[in-house]
Design an enzyme around this catalytic site. Structure first.
Site, PDB file in Angstrom:
ATOM      1  N   TYR A  13     -52.452 -27.020  54.736  1.00  0.00           N
ATOM      2  CA  TYR A  13     -52.420 -25.763  54.007  1.00  0.00           C
ATOM      3  C   TYR A  13     -51.227 -25.482  53.073  1.00  0.00           C
ATOM      4  O   TYR A  13     -50.333 -26.419  52.872  1.00  0.00           O
ATOM      5  CB  TYR A  13     -52.482 -24.821  54.966  1.00  0.00           C
ATOM      6  CG  TYR A  13     -51.121 -24.614  56.120  1.00  0.00           C
ATOM      7  CD1 TYR A  13     -50.120 -23.887  55.628  1.00  0.00           C
ATOM      8  CD2 TYR A  13     -51.173 -25.489  57.173  1.00  0.00           C
ATOM      9  CE1 TYR A  13     -48.991 -23.880  56.519  1.00  0.00           C
ATOM     10  CE2 TYR A  13     -49.919 -25.210  58.072  1.00  0.00           C
ATOM     11  CZ  TYR A  13     -48.978 -24.340  57.663  1.00  0.00           C
ATOM     12  OH  TYR A  13     -47.850 -24.317  58.382  1.00  0.00           O
TER      13      TYR A  13
ATOM     14  N   HIS B 281     -47.556 -29.800  53.762  1.00  0.00           N
ATOM     15  CA  HIS B 281     -48.063 -29.422  52.437  1.00  0.00           C
ATOM     16  C   HIS B 281     -48.123 -30.712  51.610  1.00  0.00           C
ATOM     17  O   HIS B 281     -47.274 -31.587  51.802  1.00  0.00           O
ATOM     18  CB  HIS B 281     -46.947 -28.508  51.841  1.00  0.00           C
ATOM     19  CG  HIS B 281     -46.646 -27.385  52.616  1.00  0.00           C
ATOM     20  ND1 HIS B 281     -47.534 -26.493  53.173  1.00  0.00           N
ATOM     21  CD2 HIS B 281     -45.511 -26.818  53.266  1.00  0.00           C
ATOM     22  CE1 HIS B 281     -47.150 -25.408  53.763  1.00  0.00           C
ATOM     23  NE2 HIS B 281     -45.846 -25.575  53.814  1.00  0.00           N
TER      24      HIS B 281
END
Ligand code: NAG
Ligand code: NAG
Ligand code: NAG
Ligand code: NAG
Length: 342
Positions: free
Chosen positions: A268, A318
């Site tokens: 995300y 990430h």
């Protein structure tokens, strides 16, 4: 000669007016053509169309270059969706089924409470309407500095330049005290989640980025009873931020950043890229400070003395490289500017 010219000018003016009106009707009306041209109805429809036109017309922006301007780059137009609302409000809080299930998977929360109930409770505590500061004034040029936490801010002397912006956005644990010369002292919006919270200055808007249902419950708790003091790590049970200074980043906007901008890279988006895309939607000009490594390739925070403290970059949550590519591409098409520091 003169009269001929005058007549040509008149004809031209009429032609331009005709083209303008025709395109106006074609663009903003789906009904006018089919209905009779009854004067009274026409006036009503004209004013309806005018209202629609005003609603959809680009907000006036007087910057030399306006970030939201379309038809400058197809890469940008494919990703930027002007209709996406960056903040959660009482009016737009209903999540679509696929957004909700995507969001629930981010932190693999076990047995989350009902989101509808949580949001209802939340908006009994924090304002459910958008921060008036965020609604763009008509006209003007809103300049925003998005200040990341990179060590490249050290000895950059960017402070006064950063403070010269209308909005200054910061994120997570970022301090300003003691670092003013390099990072500035002004903050208008600070993006955090419970685990990255730091106490904020008096007039700073806290923008909570919710990655799980508990994060929303924490906002209620931290401004009232103080019952939540632990998520997966200890979190502040009480915060001093005023309730009317709390804004909530929209979960659907997180998914929009993930889908449209990161094209599914990483698990995300990081707070950094969430701040950048957020600013594309609320600002007219966007300048980035403190993003990326320092000149020696180190990924540490500007307030840390440990240059090798870059482990957070390799957590796998990430995709830092893809995110840097997005900001670099935005800069290459002159949508944003990146100040690289030292
Ligand atoms: C843009 O966002 C709106 C609001 O969420 C959505 O209805 C629409 O489908 C999106 N447009 C594109 C092209 O994805
Ligand atoms: C929230 O309410 C909407 C409409 O009332 C419903 O469709 C949705 O399933 C509810 N969501 C949850 C998580 O209970
Ligand atoms: C906060 O805003 C108020 C009212 O605008 C102002 O008087 C005050 O000086 C501000 N405080 C800080 C710390 O900027
Ligand atoms: C981003 O990545 C693409 C594909 O790998 C590459 O072609 C492009 O040059 C990169 N852009 C920037 C600005 O680094």
């Amino acid at each position: 000669m003169v009269t001929v010219r005058k007549r040509t000018l008149k004809v031209l003016t009429l032609l331009v007016l005709f083209i303008f009106l025709t395109s106006f009707f074609l663009n903003y009306s789906h009904t006018t053509v089919a209905t009779t041209w009854f004067p009274k109805q026409m006036v009503v429809e004209l004013s309806e169309n005018f209202k629609k036109f005003m609603k959809y017309a680009h907000r006036p922006c007087t910057c030399a270059r306006c970030v939201g301007q379309q038809r400058v780059s197809s890469w940008f137009d494919e990703r930027f969706n002007r209709s996406m609302q960056p903040l959660l409000t009482a009016q737009n809080a209903l999540l679509e089924e696929d957004t909700y299930s995507w969001w629930l998977r981010l932190q693999r929360e076990k047995q989350p409470n009902n989101l509808n109930d949580t949001i209802k409770e939340l908006f009994q505590v924090v304002p459910g309407n958008v921060d008036p500061l965020l609604e763009k004034k008509s006209g003007g040029c809103r300049r925003c500095a998005v200040v990341g936490n990179s060590g490249n801010l050290r000895e950059s002397w960017y402070g006064p330049q950063i403070d010269g912006h209308d909005f200054v956005l910061r994120m997570n644990k970022a301090p300003t005290a003691g670092f003013e010369a390099d990072v500035g002292s002004k903050t208008t919006h600070h993006l955090v989640y419970p685990e990255s919270f730091r106490e904020l200055g008096e007039n700073v808007s806290m923008v909570l980025v919710p990655f799980k249902t508990t994060d929303l419950e924490w906002v209620v708790s931290a401004t009232t009873t103080g019952t939540i003091s632990h998520t997966y790590v200890p979190v502040p049970a009480k915060i001093k931020v005023k309730k009317n200074k709390i804004l909530i980043y929209h979960p659907a906007f997180i998914k929009y950043v993930f889908d449209n901008w990161l094209q599914g890279h990483g698990r995300y988006p990081s707070t950094g890229i969430l701040s950048v895309i957020f600013s594309l939607h609320i600002c007219d000009e966007v300048n980035l400070y403190g993003f990326g490594a320092d000149s020696k390739g180190n990924w540490h925070h500007y307030w840390e003395n440990n240059p090798s403290a870059g482990a957070f970059r390799k957590t796998g949550v990430h995709d830092g490289d893809f995110e840097s590519n997005v900001t670099a591409t935005l800069a290459s098409i002159n949508k944003i500017r990146i100040f690289k520091g030292r």
